[in-house]
Design a protein around this motif. Structure first.
Motif, mmCIF file in Angstrom:
data_model
loop_
_atom_site.group_PDB
_atom_site.id
_atom_site.type_symbol
_atom_site.label_atom_id
_atom_site.label_comp_id
_atom_site.label_asym_id
_atom_site.label_seq_id
_atom_site.Cartn_x
_atom_site.Cartn_y
_atom_site.Cartn_z
ATOM 1 N N PRO A 303 0.820 -1.217 0.000
ATOM 2 C CA PRO A 303 0.000 0.000 0.000
ATOM 3 C C PRO A 303 0.849 1.261 0.000
ATOM 4 O O PRO A 303 1.947 1.294 0.543
ATOM 5 C CB PRO A 303 -0.773 -0.119 1.316
ATOM 6 N N SER A 310 -1.455 2.346 -4.509
ATOM 7 C CA SER A 310 -0.993 1.092 -3.927
ATOM 8 C C SER A 310 -0.752 0.109 -5.058
ATOM 9 O O SER A 310 -1.153 0.357 -6.206
ATOM 10 C CB SER A 310 -2.033 0.544 -2.944
ATOM 11 N N GLY A 328 5.099 -1.040 2.290
ATOM 12 C CA GLY A 328 4.344 0.192 2.123
ATOM 13 C C GLY A 328 5.274 1.368 1.892
ATOM 14 O O GLY A 328 6.429 1.199 1.496
#
Length: 399
Positions: A303, A310, A328
């Motif tokens: 993400p 994402s 992430g």
């Protein structure tokens, strides 16, 4: 990008790496049971004990604080048959905008730390998951007396950077997407074993560079107990995401006026966990603290931050990277620093075109508080290949 050597037995894929993070990783890499090396992911930043975004292979030992307190935290993404045009037509036909869907999601999934479900009988798919977790706890004699409400935590989001999103991919196909972990019960399990590891090291007079690098030794009762409890918490986190996703899908289907959410694909992956793998020619305990499995062909979800893209990815099996990839964007600024730097008006400007709950409590989650996800993904180009790029049109966050 190829890795850089930032210390003995320490490779880094981060083009943006703070010295405090590198120093923390060097401490971890200097532990005597590391093999073959520690890998720092492109999103690495300082954390408790060891840096977030660290992949740690250990022989004969595991460090509970390195795994972290949100055991099994991760992502789940579901692709549907719907498109952006289907969503727009529904809005036009009913007048029910995305705000209506957001409120309905918030009504069926408890948000924020400490918020529980009122009961466990609201959904037909909940009982089998609770039964599985009860059986797993009974088989492993997992002590859950510290969390008598754990059943009511199943299907709850939590706070911080946990979120639920409605996204579109590069073809405007609709995806359901969320991020969460093992909630309060996983935290209690982690804290319990972190204390035990610290006590065990103190009793053996082990000199540690950091108390949160305390470890449990394979072959001991304490080690076996931790691994059993850890496995239970990882399964809870996996099922917690599945539970929320099924609720999300049901609410989305009702909002769309269809019997179901027409799911065509599902990816559910951890990014805070430990499991046995072979690296450097030996079987080791591999801890991914803020990293996903990127063995060749393995799919995962990476993400961005609130308001940025994402990615659904497929692993390339990079052995130097310990077959891992970032989890992430990774924080640039602490929550306190983000609140000092940015305002609610700044957040609104970054969230234009995205339905979200407009509140000052989310300032510390502004995209500017995170590393640019495009830089992170470019750094990871030797670790994964991008399969889908997702952009959110609706965001729900826990406080």
């Amino acid at each position: 990008m190829p890795p850089t050597t930032v210390g003995p037995a320490l490779l880094s894929w981060a083009s943006q790496l703070e010295e405090s993070t590198a120093a923390q990783a060097r401490q971890t890499a200097a532990m005597p049971f590391i093999h073959p090396h520690v890998a720092l992911m492109p999103d690495a930043h300082s954390g408790k004990g060891s840096a977030v975004g660290t992949v740690i292979p250990t022989r004969g030992a595991v460090m509970p604080a390195a795994v972290g307190v949100d055991i099994g935290c991760g992502m789940i993404a579901v692709r549907t048959e719907f498109t952006r045009d289907d969503v727009d037509r529904r809005i036009t036909a009913t007048g029910h905008r995305l705000a209506t869907l957001r409120v309905r999601i918030e009504n069926v999934i408890p948000l924020s730390p400490g918020n529980y479900n009122r009961g466990t009988a609201g959904w037909t798919f909940t009982a089998p998951r609770i039964a599985e977790l009860e059986a797993l706890a009974a088989t492993g004699d997992v002590d859950l007396t510290h969390s008598p409400k754990w059943r009511r935590q199943l299907g709850s989001l939590g706070g911080g950077n946990h979120f639920i999103e409605l996204c579109l991919d590069e073809t405007d196909r609709v995806w359901l997407f969320l991020h969460s972990g093992s909630r309060g019960v996983g935290n209690r399990i982690a804290q319990h074993h972190i204390r035990i590891a610290q006590q065990a090291c103190a009793q053996r007079h082990v000199a540690l560079p950091n108390r949160d690098l305390a470890y449990l030794t394979e072959g001991t009762t304490e080690f076996d107990r931790y691994l059993t409890d850890l496995h239970w918490a990882q399964r809870f986190a996996y099922l917690n995401r599945a539970e929320m996703m099924d609720r999300f899908g049901a609410v989305f289907a009702r909002w769309m006026g269809t019997p179901d959410h027409r799911e065509t694909d599902r990816i559910n992956c951890h990014h805070n966990y430990t499991q046995q793998e072979v690296h450097g020619g030996e079987r080791v305990w591999l801890t991914r603290k803020g990293a996903v499995d990127a063995h060749a062909g393995v799919r995962a979800v990476i993400p961005g931050s609130m308001g940025t893209h994402s990615y659904v990815v497929e692993g390339l099996g990079n052995t130097d990277g310990l077959c891992s990839a970032p989890h992430g964007a990774g924080r640039r600024f602490s929550r306190t620093e983000a609140k000092r730097r940015y305002t609610q008006a700044d957040l609104r400007a970054r969230m234009v075109g995205i339905e979200y709950r407009d509140s000052a409590e989310f300032i510390d989650e502004i995209p500017d508080a995170y590393k640019p996800i495009d830089v992170v993904m470019d750094d990871a180009r030797d670790l994964v290949r991008v399969v889908h790029e997702l952009r959110q049109i609706l965001n729900v966050k826990g406080t």
